[in-house]
Motif scaffolding. Structure first.
Motif, PDB file in Angstrom:
ATOM      1  N   SER A 353     -19.792   4.239 -20.420  1.00  0.00           N
ATOM      2  CA  SER A 353     -18.620   3.305 -20.136  1.00  0.00           C
ATOM      3  C   SER A 353     -17.343   4.074 -19.375  1.00  0.00           C
ATOM      4  N   ASP A 354     -17.398   5.455 -19.502  1.00  0.00           N
ATOM      5  CA  ASP A 354     -16.295   6.236 -18.954  1.00  0.00           C
ATOM      6  C   ASP A 354     -16.514   6.063 -17.623  1.00  0.00           C
ATOM      7  N   LEU A 355     -17.709   6.072 -16.842  1.00  0.00           N
ATOM      8  CA  LEU A 355     -18.036   5.988 -15.475  1.00  0.00           C
ATOM      9  C   LEU A 355     -17.557   4.539 -14.717  1.00  0.00           C
ATOM     10  N   PHE A 356     -18.036   3.494 -15.792  1.00  0.00           N
ATOM     11  CA  PHE A 356     -17.315   2.177 -15.289  1.00  0.00           C
ATOM     12  C   PHE A 356     -15.945   2.270 -15.272  1.00  0.00           C
ATOM     13  N   LEU A 357     -15.273   2.858 -16.033  1.00  0.00           N
ATOM     14  CA  LEU A 357     -13.679   2.928 -15.993  1.00  0.00           C
ATOM     15  C   LEU A 357     -13.250   3.663 -14.779  1.00  0.00           C
ATOM     16  N   LYS A 358     -13.989   4.631 -14.714  1.00  0.00           N
ATOM     17  CA  LYS A 358     -13.561   5.556 -13.254  1.00  0.00           C
ATOM     18  C   LYS A 358     -13.572   4.525 -11.923  1.00  0.00           C
ATOM     19  N   MET A 359     -14.899   3.731 -11.864  1.00  0.00           N
ATOM     20  CA  MET A 359     -15.161   3.057 -10.863  1.00  0.00           C
ATOM     21  C   MET A 359     -13.980   2.193 -10.759  1.00  0.00           C
ATOM     22  N   ASP A 360     -13.713   1.322 -11.741  1.00  0.00           N
ATOM     23  CA  ASP A 360     -12.822   0.243 -11.683  1.00  0.00           C
ATOM     24  C   ASP A 360     -11.545   0.774 -11.288  1.00  0.00           C
ATOM     25  N   LEU A 361     -11.167   1.892 -12.031  1.00  0.00           N
ATOM     26  CA  LEU A 361      -9.472   2.303 -11.572  1.00  0.00           C
ATOM     27  C   LEU A 361      -9.525   2.835 -10.084  1.00  0.00           C
ATOM     28  N   ALA A 362     -10.675   3.305  -9.704  1.00  0.00           N
ATOM     29  CA  ALA A 362     -10.634   3.646  -8.139  1.00  0.00           C
ATOM     30  C   ALA A 362     -10.444   2.575  -7.161  1.00  0.00           C
ATOM     31  N   LYS A 363     -10.474   1.283  -7.575  1.00  0.00           N
ATOM     32  CA  LYS A 363     -10.332   0.106  -6.832  1.00  0.00           C
ATOM     33  C   LYS A 363      -9.011  -0.226  -6.734  1.00  0.00           C
ATOM     34  N   ILE A 364      -8.022   0.189  -7.851  1.00  0.00           N
ATOM     35  CA  ILE A 364      -6.688  -0.499  -7.624  1.00  0.00           C
ATOM     36  C   ILE A 364      -5.803  -0.122  -6.536  1.00  0.00           C
ATOM     37  N   PRO A 365      -5.941   1.006  -5.969  1.00  0.00           N
ATOM     38  CA  PRO A 365      -5.065   1.182  -4.852  1.00  0.00           C
ATOM     39  C   PRO A 365      -5.067   0.006  -3.676  1.00  0.00           C
ATOM     40  N   LEU A 366      -6.540  -0.113  -3.254  1.00  0.00           N
ATOM     41  CA  LEU A 366      -6.912  -0.916  -2.277  1.00  0.00           C
ATOM     42  C   LEU A 366      -6.727  -2.439  -2.733  1.00  0.00           C
ATOM     43  N   THR A 367      -6.660  -2.854  -4.037  1.00  0.00           N
ATOM     44  CA  THR A 367      -6.429  -4.058  -4.104  1.00  0.00           C
ATOM     45  C   THR A 367      -5.090  -4.491  -4.357  1.00  0.00           C
ATOM     46  N   ILE A 368      -4.163  -3.407  -4.687  1.00  0.00           N
ATOM     47  CA  ILE A 368      -2.713  -3.590  -4.521  1.00  0.00           C
ATOM     48  C   ILE A 368      -2.393  -3.755  -3.000  1.00  0.00           C
ATOM     49  N   ILE A 369      -2.954  -2.953  -2.265  1.00  0.00           N
ATOM     50  CA  ILE A 369      -2.673  -3.131  -0.688  1.00  0.00           C
ATOM     51  C   ILE A 369      -2.901  -4.480  -0.037  1.00  0.00           C
ATOM     52  N   VAL A 370      -4.195  -4.900  -0.562  1.00  0.00           N
ATOM     53  CA  VAL A 370      -4.550  -6.260  -0.099  1.00  0.00           C
ATOM     54  C   VAL A 370      -3.756  -7.503  -0.563  1.00  0.00           C
ATOM     55  N   LEU A 371      -3.183  -7.195  -1.912  1.00  0.00           N
ATOM     56  CA  LEU A 371      -2.296  -8.116  -2.265  1.00  0.00           C
ATOM     57  C   LEU A 371      -1.241  -8.524  -1.556  1.00  0.00           C
ATOM     58  N   ILE A 372      -0.460  -7.067  -1.378  1.00  0.00           N
ATOM     59  CA  ILE A 372       0.644  -6.879  -0.772  1.00  0.00           C
ATOM     60  C   ILE A 372       0.683  -7.623   0.795  1.00  0.00           C
ATOM     61  N   ILE A 373      -0.283  -7.419   1.397  1.00  0.00           N
ATOM     62  CA  ILE A 373      -0.474  -7.849   2.750  1.00  0.00           C
ATOM     63  C   ILE A 373      -0.648  -9.428   2.894  1.00  0.00           C
ATOM     64  N   THR A 374      -1.508  -9.923   1.940  1.00  0.00           N
ATOM     65  CA  THR A 374      -1.730 -11.363   1.784  1.00  0.00           C
ATOM     66  C   THR A 374      -1.044 -12.268   0.987  1.00  0.00           C
ATOM     67  N   ILE A 375      -0.304 -11.871   0.202  1.00  0.00           N
ATOM     68  CA  ILE A 375       0.640 -12.611  -0.695  1.00  0.00           C
ATOM     69  C   ILE A 375       1.595 -13.606   0.152  1.00  0.00           C
ATOM     70  N   PRO A 376       2.311 -12.742   1.293  1.00  0.00           N
ATOM     71  CA  PRO A 376       3.444 -13.790   2.124  1.00  0.00           C
ATOM     72  C   PRO A 376       2.691 -14.546   2.807  1.00  0.00           C
ATOM     73  N   ILE A 377       1.415 -14.425   3.175  1.00  0.00           N
ATOM     74  CA  ILE A 377       0.760 -15.235   4.299  1.00  0.00           C
ATOM     75  C   ILE A 377       0.279 -16.455   3.812  1.00  0.00           C
ATOM     76  N   GLY A 378      -0.239 -16.477   2.574  1.00  0.00           N
ATOM     77  CA  GLY A 378      -0.620 -18.046   2.134  1.00  0.00           C
ATOM     78  C   GLY A 378      -1.777 -17.719   1.322  1.00  0.00           C
ATOM     79  N   VAL A 379      -2.023 -18.900   0.451  1.00  0.00           N
ATOM     80  CA  VAL A 379      -3.205 -18.908  -0.412  1.00  0.00           C
ATOM     81  C   VAL A 379      -4.678 -18.426  -0.041  1.00  0.00           C
ATOM     82  N   LYS A 380      -4.779 -18.969   1.206  1.00  0.00           N
ATOM     83  CA  LYS A 380      -6.145 -18.939   1.829  1.00  0.00           C
ATOM     84  C   LYS A 380      -6.294 -17.605   2.291  1.00  0.00           C
ATOM     85  N   ALA A 381      -5.406 -16.827   2.849  1.00  0.00           N
ATOM     86  CA  ALA A 381      -5.386 -15.510   3.123  1.00  0.00           C
ATOM     87  C   ALA A 381      -5.535 -14.444   2.038  1.00  0.00           C
ATOM     88  N   MET A 382      -4.871 -14.762   0.696  1.00  0.00           N
ATOM     89  CA  MET A 382      -5.278 -14.197  -0.428  1.00  0.00           C
ATOM     90  C   MET A 382      -6.530 -14.435  -0.793  1.00  0.00           C
TER      91      MET A 382
END
Length: 487
Positions: A353-382
């Motif tokens: 489960s430690d590897l599972f955790l590391k994999m999920d945490l590695a996705k955080i930066p990309l997730t934040i970037i995508v959210l920052i870009i799409t939130i102002p555009i609209g629900v469909k963009a999100m």
């Protein structure tokens, strides 16, 4: 697979499939009736609170339910320790949410959320009382009992929700529906489980189970926050109605993808846990499950995406049409969800489960970037941004199984390629035929009929193994029913 394990796996898949088809089918019908009666705003109000319930539920379980399943030898003290912990944590969270309900209402600027929050979050305490009983039943691979519980609780709660909706209770129909479902399932798990808590709490047992579960806790927290951050953002930045469209599209996409994911994960985890030291068997079973997941998921999600607009027009009425484009993109993003869950299951089943955790945490930066870009555009963009993240997540989730067992994303994609090509052929045929049809109802009928003929026919001609396995499961189920009737 040994005969006993294969028999357990087959029975598990059969009962899980029956349960999910009945439960999801029931929920789908109930959801349609409620959507036709209620307004998008009503569903949006419930969606605004989903993150608080989801996060609380994650803390209650803390991965310790999975820890009980993964552990090879469990004592009564282990079970009681988890039960006591769940109850204390759930009660604490409910008290916190009860007193912070005005702050939640202020955040969304909707005063009615105060009382809704205080009632709906009772589910947290109610559900915590049955986690151990459900884990014990899962350990025994007794999916028949789980099926009974889920089917009865869904039907009872659905009836309650529909009656209240017809009587004009609005959003409260959805609130009471959720409460009734939790109460019914908890009561039935207690009645059908032979285990009753002794209220013992062992620090040693807690440390052992939490040592495994803590990684799942952090990963699950991250997952729930990311999944529900869309609800928070849409509810805050946009309107309750737009959140209603989003949650309805998500619910429809999850009817298929979520059902398949749930079936495979519930069966895969306990079975893979039982052979966690046999690398060859793990790869063999995982490979078969991946192919089966793709064989079922790909055509269903593509078909749903193609028929999204006519389906919503006919089934939910035109007041829900803004949900159609969201549903189409969500279907594409959900195609690889069951495969991702299988890759995660093999890590958890083998104690990593430690590897599972590391994999999920590695996705955080990309997730934040995508959210920052799409939130102002609209629900469909999100939603489109989330689809891109889902595709990337597949490679993240499959990386570690590749490193540990030699069955990574490339190997998995190669095995899924024939299925993808057959799905593409089916989709193209449906699009061409439906381009000559104007009626929404006829498009639905034509699309489903074409999909069955082209997809199943193509796989039959190329002698697909997954088609043979599904045929075997159906024959087994029919024979089992015949023996039951004769008995």
């Amino acid at each position: 697979m040994t005969n006993s394990l294969k028999e357990s796996a087959t029975k598990g898949i059969v009962w899980n499939t029956l349960e999910k088809l009945i439960v999801q089918g029931g929920q789908f019908i109930i959801g349609i009736i409620l959507a036709r009666i209620l307004m998008p705003e009503d569903f949006g109000l419930i969606g605004m609170l989903s993150v608080f319930i989801a996060i609380s539920q994650v803390f209650i379980d803390s991965g310790m339910g999975s820890g009980l399943i993964q552990k090879q030898e469990r004592s009564n003290v282990d079970f009681s320790t988890v039960f006591v912990f769940n109850f204390v944590v759930s009660t604490s969270f409910y008290i916190i949410l009860f007193f912070t309900a005005p702050l939640i209402a202020d955040f969304y600027q909707l005063p009615q959320l105060i009382i809704i929050t205080r009632v709906l979050t009772l589910n947290i305490v109610i559900n915590s009382l049955s986690i151990v009983q459900r884990s014990r039943i899962t350990i025994k691979l007794d999916f028949k009992t789980i099926a009974k519980v889920n089917i009865i609780s869904v039907i009872a709660s659905g009836i309650a929700g529909i009656i209240l909706a017809y009587l004009g209770y609005g959003v409260w129909a959805l609130v009471i529906q959720n409460i009734v479902k939790s109460i019914m399932s908890t009561i039935m798990y207690w009645l059908l489980s032979a285990w009753k808590p002794s209220l013992q709490f062992s620090k040693k047992s807690f440390k052992k189970l939490f040592g495994f579960g803590s990684k799942l806790l952090i990963a699950a927290l991250y997952s729930e926050i990311i999944k529900n951050i869309y609800n928070i953002t849409i509810g805050k930045v946009y309107t309750a109605a737009e959140l209603g469209y989003y949650t309805q599209a998500k619910r429809l996409s999850m009817v298929s993808s979520g059902t398949i994911t749930s079936i495979l994960s519930q069966v895969a985890f306990p079975i893979l846990s039982s052979i966690q030291d046999d690398k060859t068997r793990i790869v063999s079973i995982l490979s078969r499950l991946v192919r089966m997941a793709a064989f079922i998921t790909f055509p269903i999600m593509i078909l749903l995406a193609i028929l999204a607009d006519p389906l919503i027009r006919v089934v939910l009425t035109e007041k829900w049409l803004p949900a159609a484009p969201l549903l189409q993109w969500m279907c594409l993003g959900s195609m690889f969800s069951p495969i991702g869950v299988l890759n995660v299951s093999v890590l958890n089943a083998t104690g990593r489960s430690d590897l599972f955790l590391k994999m999920d945490l590695a996705k955080i930066p990309l997730t934040i970037i995508v959210l920052i870009i799409t939130i102002p555009i609209g629900v469909k963009a999100m939603v489109i941004g989330n689809v891109i993240l889902a595709l990337i997540a597949f490679f993240f989730n499959a990386y570690m199984p590749g490193k540990l067992f030699g069955y990574g994303p490339i190997a998995q994609l190669k095995e899924m390629t024939p299925i993808f090509l057959t799905t593409a052929l089916t989709a193209l045929t449906i699009i061409i035929i439906n381009s000559y049809i104007d009626s929404s109802l006829l498009k639905i009928v034509s699309g489903i009929t074409t999909a069955v003929i082209v997809y199943i026919g193509s796989n039959y001609l190329r002698k697909n193994n997954e088609l043979k396995e599904i045929h075997s499961l159906i024959i087994m189920l029919i024979n089992k029913n015949d023996r039951t009737k004769k008995g």
